[in-house]
Design a protein around this motif. Structure first.
Motif, PDB file in Angstrom:
ATOM      1  N   GLU A  75      -6.701   2.187   0.494  1.00 51.88           N
ATOM      2  CA  GLU A  75      -5.306   2.434   0.881  1.00 51.88           C
ATOM      3  C   GLU A  75      -4.994   3.932   1.015  1.00 51.88           C
ATOM      4  OE1 GLU A  75      -2.347  -0.952  -0.250  1.00 51.88           O
ATOM      5  OE2 GLU A  75      -3.089  -0.085  -2.101  1.00 51.88           O
ATOM      6  N   HIS A  94       0.536   6.199  -5.561  1.00 50.62           N
ATOM      7  CA  HIS A  94       0.642   4.778  -5.231  1.00 50.62           C
ATOM      8  C   HIS A  94       0.116   3.984  -6.424  1.00 50.62           C
ATOM      9  CE1 HIS A  94       0.567   0.922  -3.407  1.00 50.62           C
ATOM     10  NE2 HIS A  94      -0.744   0.825  -3.568  1.00 50.62           N
ATOM     11  N   HIS A  96       0.644  -0.053  -8.839  1.00 45.82           N
ATOM     12  CA  HIS A  96       1.043  -1.462  -8.800  1.00 45.82           C
ATOM     13  C   HIS A  96       1.775  -1.832 -10.099  1.00 45.82           C
ATOM     14  CE1 HIS A  96      -2.693  -2.227  -5.977  1.00 45.82           C
ATOM     15  NE2 HIS A  96      -1.750  -1.525  -5.392  1.00 45.82           N
ATOM     16  N   LEU A 132      -2.106  -5.113   1.761  1.00 48.72           N
ATOM     17  CA  LEU A 132      -2.539  -3.744   1.511  1.00 48.72           C
ATOM     18  C   LEU A 132      -2.337  -2.858   2.743  1.00 48.72           C
ATOM     19  CD1 LEU A 132      -5.817  -4.576  -0.458  1.00 48.72           C
ATOM     20  CD2 LEU A 132      -3.585  -3.963  -1.375  1.00 48.72           C
ATOM     21  N   HIS A 157       3.653  -5.912  -4.277  1.00 42.31           N
ATOM     22  CA  HIS A 157       2.521  -4.989  -4.199  1.00 42.31           C
ATOM     23  C   HIS A 157       2.661  -3.837  -5.188  1.00 42.31           C
ATOM     24  CE1 HIS A 157      -0.010  -2.249  -1.279  1.00 42.31           C
ATOM     25  NE2 HIS A 157      -0.381  -2.096  -2.538  1.00 42.31           N
TER      26      HIS A 157
HETATM   27 ZN    ZN Z   1      -1.807  -0.901  -3.424  1.00 41.06          ZN
END
Ligand code: ZN
Length: 236
Positions: A75, A94, A96, A132, A157
């Motif tokens: 990602e 980033h 989760h 994703l 996500h």
């Molecule tokens: Zn992710």
């Protein structure tokens, strides 16, 4: 330690912080723009808890690996296209984090319900498309949803934060999860009735906007980074 080494150390710590504080497990990544360039430092494809300042990759906003050995996280487009869209951004995280994901899946927008969330006064948009971000096109769509904001919730996500430097982006990610966790607990205590939450008014939130300002971030980073450096894996 020169500026490049210091930035590499910050990137490794930022990644380890997200794992140490429960925002990420095996997946997630933090990056920093190399000042004055269209390239950024990001770990290889491993848990952020295992990030190593000596093995970071340099990738540009077109997704080209410029230096470093190893495979990038799939990602990495999140980072590449946010840096492309936002010259003001020097750090992207980033992750989760569970409470943020819960909020998106019960259709509740992020609300400011405690002081530390004051930096999100201008709103946290939601990227509704699940899955994703593994292409340039999806990275561009996410960057567009983020707009000029400091964070975006990603349905089912996680989150991405984008701020002037990697330390602030990391502290913002921690605050956003803390905020979402409190909001979820309040919703539960209120029987799921969102109208019972005493959400801060705009005027109230304005008073705590400085929670993502340099003085507060410096203090928060000191704590998070020290905890992550002392206990690199596994949380509490
Ligand atoms: Zn992710």
């Amino acid at each position: 330690m020169n500026a490049d080494q210091a930035l590499r150390r910050d990137v490794a710590l930022a990644n380890r912080i997200t794992e140490r504080f429960g925002l990420s497990g095996a997946f997630g990544h933090a990056s920093a723009r190399i000042p004055g360039t269209n390239s950024f430092l990001i770990p290889t494809r491993r848990s952020p808890g295992l990030a190593d300042e000596n093995t970071l990759l340099v990738i540009d906003t077109d997704g080209k690996v410029l230096s470093g050995d190893g495979e990038p996280n799939s990602e990495f487009w999140i980072h590449a296209r946010i840096y492309a869209a936002r010259p003001d951004v020097g750090g992207v995280v980033h992750a989760h984090p569970p409470a943020c994901i819960c909020l998106t899946q019960i259709g509740q927008p992020h609300r400011i319900v405690h002081n530390s969330a004051g930096g999100f006064l201008d709103g946290v948009p939601e990227f509704e498309r699940i899955g994703l971000i593994r292409s340039r096109e999806l990275g561009d769509l996410l960057a567009r949803r983020l707009g000029k904001g400091v964070a975006v919730l990603m349905r089912g996500h996680g989150i991405s934060t984008a701020l002037a430097d990697v330390r602030t982006a990391t502290v913002a990610a921690c605050y956003l999860e803390e905020s979402a966790d409190l909001q979820m607990r309040m919703l539960t205590a209120a029987g799921g009735d969102a109208s019972r939450l005493r959400v801060f008014t705009g005027e109230e939130a304005e008073r705590v906007r400085d929670q993502l300002g340099p003085r507060v971030v410096e203090r928060a980073w000191d704590y998070y980074a020290t905890a992550a450096a002392q206990r690199p894996l596994g949380g509490a």
